[in-house]
Design an enzyme around this catalytic site. Structure first.
Site, PDB file in Angstrom:
ATOM      1  N   LYS A  35      20.229  63.204  83.185  1.00 51.84           N
ATOM      2  CA  LYS A  35      21.483  61.784  82.744  1.00 51.84           C
ATOM      3  C   LYS A  35      21.259  60.953  82.920  1.00 51.84           C
ATOM      4  O   LYS A  35      21.873  59.580  82.367  1.00 51.84           O
ATOM      5  CB  LYS A  35      22.954  63.057  82.865  1.00 51.84           C
ATOM      6  CG  LYS A  35      24.065  61.970  82.127  1.00 51.84           C
ATOM      7  CD  LYS A  35      25.315  63.328  83.136  1.00 51.84           C
ATOM      8  CE  LYS A  35      26.129  62.474  82.074  1.00 51.84           C
ATOM      9  NZ  LYS A  35      27.811  63.574  82.110  1.00 51.84           N
ATOM     10  N   ARG A 152      42.093  56.681  76.913  1.00 55.04           N
ATOM     11  CA  ARG A 152      42.069  57.553  76.493  1.00 55.04           C
ATOM     12  C   ARG A 152      40.775  58.149  75.913  1.00 55.04           C
ATOM     13  O   ARG A 152      39.610  56.654  75.583  1.00 55.04           O
ATOM     14  CB  ARG A 152      42.911  57.431  74.859  1.00 55.04           C
ATOM     15  CG  ARG A 152      44.198  57.791  75.629  1.00 55.04           C
ATOM     16  CD  ARG A 152      44.596  57.148  73.906  1.00 55.04           C
ATOM     17  NE  ARG A 152      44.606  55.300  74.078  1.00 55.04           N
ATOM     18  CZ  ARG A 152      45.569  54.713  73.714  1.00 55.04           C
ATOM     19  NH1 ARG A 152      45.868  55.259  72.782  1.00 55.04           N
ATOM     20  NH2 ARG A 152      44.923  53.472  73.866  1.00 55.04           N
ATOM     21  N   ASN A 206      51.047  63.072  80.965  1.00 60.41           N
ATOM     22  CA  ASN A 206      50.038  63.821  80.122  1.00 60.41           C
ATOM     23  C   ASN A 206      51.213  64.857  79.671  1.00 60.41           C
ATOM     24  O   ASN A 206      51.694  65.102  78.103  1.00 60.41           O
ATOM     25  CB  ASN A 206      48.735  63.937  80.956  1.00 60.41           C
ATOM     26  CG  ASN A 206      47.973  63.907  80.378  1.00 60.41           C
ATOM     27  OD1 ASN A 206      48.342  62.351  80.271  1.00 60.41           O
ATOM     28  ND2 ASN A 206      46.203  63.766  81.033  1.00 60.41           N
ATOM     29  N   CYS A 258      42.122  67.182  78.164  1.00 60.29           N
ATOM     30  CA  CYS A 258      43.216  66.304  78.959  1.00 60.29           C
ATOM     31  C   CYS A 258      44.433  67.246  78.875  1.00 60.29           C
ATOM     32  O   CYS A 258      45.324  67.448  79.966  1.00 60.29           O
ATOM     33  CB  CYS A 258      43.798  65.672  78.813  1.00 60.29           C
ATOM     34  SG  CYS A 258      41.570  64.221  79.128  1.00 60.29           S
TER      35      CYS A 258
HETATM   36  C1  UGA Z   1      44.785  61.618  77.026  1.00 67.44           C
HETATM   37  C2  UGA Z   1      46.130  60.584  77.247  1.00 67.44           C
HETATM   38  O1  UGA Z   1      46.394  59.727  76.174  1.00 67.44           O
HETATM   39  C3  UGA Z   1      45.187  59.225  78.429  1.00 67.44           C
HETATM   40  O2  UGA Z   1      46.455  58.856  78.643  1.00 67.44           O
HETATM   41  C4  UGA Z   1      44.670  59.924  79.565  1.00 67.44           C
HETATM   42  O3  UGA Z   1      44.101  59.204  80.160  1.00 67.44           O
HETATM   43  C5  UGA Z   1      43.593  61.490  79.138  1.00 67.44           C
HETATM   44  O4  UGA Z   1      44.217  62.704  78.261  1.00 67.44           O
HETATM   45  C6  UGA Z   1      43.162  62.024  80.151  1.00 67.44           C
HETATM   46  O5  UGA Z   1      43.623  62.676  81.033  1.00 67.44           O
HETATM   47  O6  UGA Z   1      42.224  62.369  80.745  1.00 67.44           O
HETATM   48  P1  UGA Z   1      43.190  61.567  75.360  1.00 67.44           P
HETATM   49  O7  UGA Z   1      43.117  63.172  75.656  1.00 67.44           O
HETATM   50  O8  UGA Z   1      41.908  61.003  75.101  1.00 67.44           O
HETATM   51  O9  UGA Z   1      44.008  61.371  76.764  1.00 67.44           O
HETATM   52  O10 UGA Z   1      43.601  61.436  73.776  1.00 67.44           O
HETATM   53  P2  UGA Z   1      44.759  61.042  73.142  1.00 67.44           P
HETATM   54  O11 UGA Z   1      44.348  59.548  72.367  1.00 67.44           O
HETATM   55  O12 UGA Z   1      46.319  61.378  73.862  1.00 67.44           O
HETATM   56  O13 UGA Z   1      44.709  62.432  72.476  1.00 67.44           O
HETATM   57  C7  UGA Z   1      45.081  63.307  72.247  1.00 67.44           C
HETATM   58  C8  UGA Z   1      45.821  64.915  72.002  1.00 67.44           C
HETATM   59  O14 UGA Z   1      46.224  64.697  71.025  1.00 67.44           O
HETATM   60  C9  UGA Z   1      44.663  64.677  70.216  1.00 67.44           C
HETATM   61  O15 UGA Z   1      44.621  65.295  69.554  1.00 67.44           O
HETATM   62  C10 UGA Z   1      45.053  63.882  69.313  1.00 67.44           C
HETATM   63  O16 UGA Z   1      45.364  64.181  67.660  1.00 67.44           O
HETATM   64  C11 UGA Z   1      46.370  64.146  69.267  1.00 67.44           C
HETATM   65  N1  UGA Z   1      47.650  63.303  68.819  1.00 67.44           N
HETATM   66  C12 UGA Z   1      47.900  62.336  69.790  1.00 67.44           C
HETATM   67  C13 UGA Z   1      48.593  63.734  67.967  1.00 67.44           C
HETATM   68  O17 UGA Z   1      48.202  64.953  67.439  1.00 67.44           O
HETATM   69  N2  UGA Z   1      49.942  63.023  67.633  1.00 67.44           N
HETATM   70  C14 UGA Z   1      49.600  61.448  68.346  1.00 67.44           C
HETATM   71  O18 UGA Z   1      50.599  60.307  67.519  1.00 67.44           O
HETATM   72  C15 UGA Z   1      49.335  61.277  69.324  1.00 67.44           C
END
Ligand code: UGA
Length: 440
Positions: A35, A152, A206, A258
């Site tokens: 990596k 994210r 979260n 997450c």
């Molecule tokens: C999430 C948090 O949003 C970040 O702020 C945080 O830093 C991160 O976890 C972490 O702890 O490292 P992430 O897992 O990358 O980020 O993705 P998200 O965009 O939050 O989506 C998570 C899930 O929720 C996805 O499966 C998405 O499809 C779903 N989601 C999101 C929904 O079903 N509806 C929504 O309105 C938003």
């Protein structure tokens, strides 16, 4: 400032690259030699929009380095950022073994008064625990800061460079101010708290967002039952500033590395303090039910799925990432295979990672056309932009039966109605059926 970053996963790599972009000298450490070699050549191990460009740029400017040697990176660092993974342990609690190893590794080489920053997502009390471990391994004085991450996947660079807030938790004012200084070029709001509050802010955020998703998913199920439309309902709710429009997109459940892990870890923390956090238990169970919704709908419409060709569009847990961790597509694929359906999946970037999880239990198409050709039904699993732009008339013509189960509400009513022959089942909205007589 000279910064060492331990761990080159999503958080470590994005943080390291962005800190070099704002002028710091950053050295990222990882034990994975292959990596590190790729990173040195400017190749990002993860699919993350914009990351590779900044990686190449800052490496060329001499501000960004990669090494497998802890000694090399740590002995000159003013700040050491720990960004190793904290996966879910067997009991639901976060597994801190990588973190403990990182603490031991850095204690052997750090210079006096280095600031050790924990960016990994860690349960309340972990910063104190890590401090003890470092103290057990060295007499060198150091300072601890908790600095949880809110980026994210898929928008890691943007979320870091334009963060809503940066949380810095420390008992040591001087250390907190130094980390504040490190981030100052970003020009984003900074919140100083004590260590345990910083740790809690991360989990509470979260868990709240996951709960918001489960709430809107439950409302969408109710919308289907009463004949309301979740898009209008979420819009009407989201316009209230106290609620906010974000994370009100109903779908087939949250996944990723997450939310599922952090909600369970917070529940575990609550349990260990004798607090029954029932709301979180429901958040989890609603999410589990939501993941199987498309399958249930297909069974209802098609009866037996045996030998039916089901096209899965999207495999990653969300768009703009190749990450398959806790992706609803995994549950769906297993259920479909259990029902002896023929599953043919297409994803713009996640196919290779999906193969590691699903192996040859399903087939992988190299184009949308190949996946949907002669299919009995299409499951829209991940809302990639190219799927949203699909010509539904063409798609339905190519399928054996024009049956679409849309888990992400990708298509407008207008677009669906323009199809002469379609049976369309979205989430939280009435189904649309045109040319029914011809469908069998
Ligand atoms: C999430 C948090 O949003 C970040 O702020 C945080 O830093 C991160 O976890 C972490 O702890 O490292 P992430 O897992 O990358 O980020 O993705 P998200 O965009 O939050 O989506 C998570 C899930 O929720 C996805 O499966 C998405 O499809 C779903 N989601 C999101 C929904 O079903 N509806 C929504 O309105 C938003």
């Amino acid at each position: 400032m000279k910064i060492a970053v331990l761990g080159t996963g999503y958080v470590g790599l994005s943080t390291g690259v962005c800190l070099s972009e704002i002028g710091h000298s950053v050295c990222c450490i990882d034990v994975d030699e292959a990596k590190i070699n790729r990173l040195r050549q400017g190749l990002s191990p993860i699919y993350e929009p914009g990351l590779e460009d900044l990686l190449v740029k800052n490496t060329a400017l001499g501000r960004l380095h990669f090494t497998t040697s802890h000694k090399e990176a740590i002995e000159t660092a003013d700040i050491i950022i720990i960004a190793v993974g904290t996966p879910q342990g067997d009991d639901g609690a976060a597994d801190l073994s990588y973190l403990v190893q990182a603490a031991k590794d850095l204690s052997a080489h750090m210079k006096p008064n280095t600031i050790v920053v924990i960016k990994s997502t860690v349960p309340v009390g972990t910063n104190d625990y890590v401090k003890c471990i470092i103290e057990e391994h060295t007499n060198t004085p150091f300072k601890m800061v908790s600095n949880p991450e809110f980026l994210r996947q898929g928008s890691a660079v943007k979320d870091t460079m334009k963060a809503d807030r940066i949380v810095i938790g420390s008992q040591d004012k001087e250390a907190a101010l130094k980390i504040q200084e490190m981030y100052r070029p970003l020009g984003v709001p900074i919140l100083l708290t004590n260590v345990r509050s910083a740790e809690m802010i991360k989990y509470a955020s979260n868990a709240f967002l996951a709960t918001k998703i489960s709430f809107i998913n439950e409302i969408s199920n109710l919308c289907e039952a009463v004949g309301a439309n979740i898009i209008d309902v979420a819009d009407g709710m989201g316009r209230d500033n106290r609620i906010g429009a974000a994370f009100l997109q109903a779908g087939i459940g949250y996944g990723g590395s997450c939310f599922p892990k952090d909600v369970k870890a917070l529940l575990h923390t609550a349990d260990s303090y004798g607090i029954s956090f029932d709301l979180l238990k429901n958040t989890i169970s609603i999410n589990e039910s939501q993941k199987i919704l498309l399958y249930q709908k297909a069974c209802k419409v098609l009866g037996s799925l045996k030998n039916k060709k089901i096209a899965l569009l999207g495999l990653s847990f969300k768009p703009e990432t190749d990450d398959m961790r806790e992706a609803p597509s995994i549950n769906i694929a297993h259920l479909l295979r259990g029902a002896e359906a023929q599953v043919v999946a297409y994803d713009p970037v996640a196919t290779e990672n999906a193969k590691k999880v699903l192996g040859n239990t399903i087939e992988y198409a190299s184009s949308i056309e190949e996946a949907i050709d002669n299919a009995d039904a299409l499951f829209l699993v991940t809302e990639w932009q190219k799927f949203k732009q699909l010509d539904l008339v063409k798609v339905t013509q190519q399928m054996k039966q024009p049956l679409i189960f849309d888990g992400r509400n990708c298509f407008s009513e207008e677009k669906v109605r323009a199809c002469p022959r379609i049976e369309y089942y979205p989430i939280g909205k009435p189904a649309i059926i045109t040319g029914k007589d011809e469908i069998n």
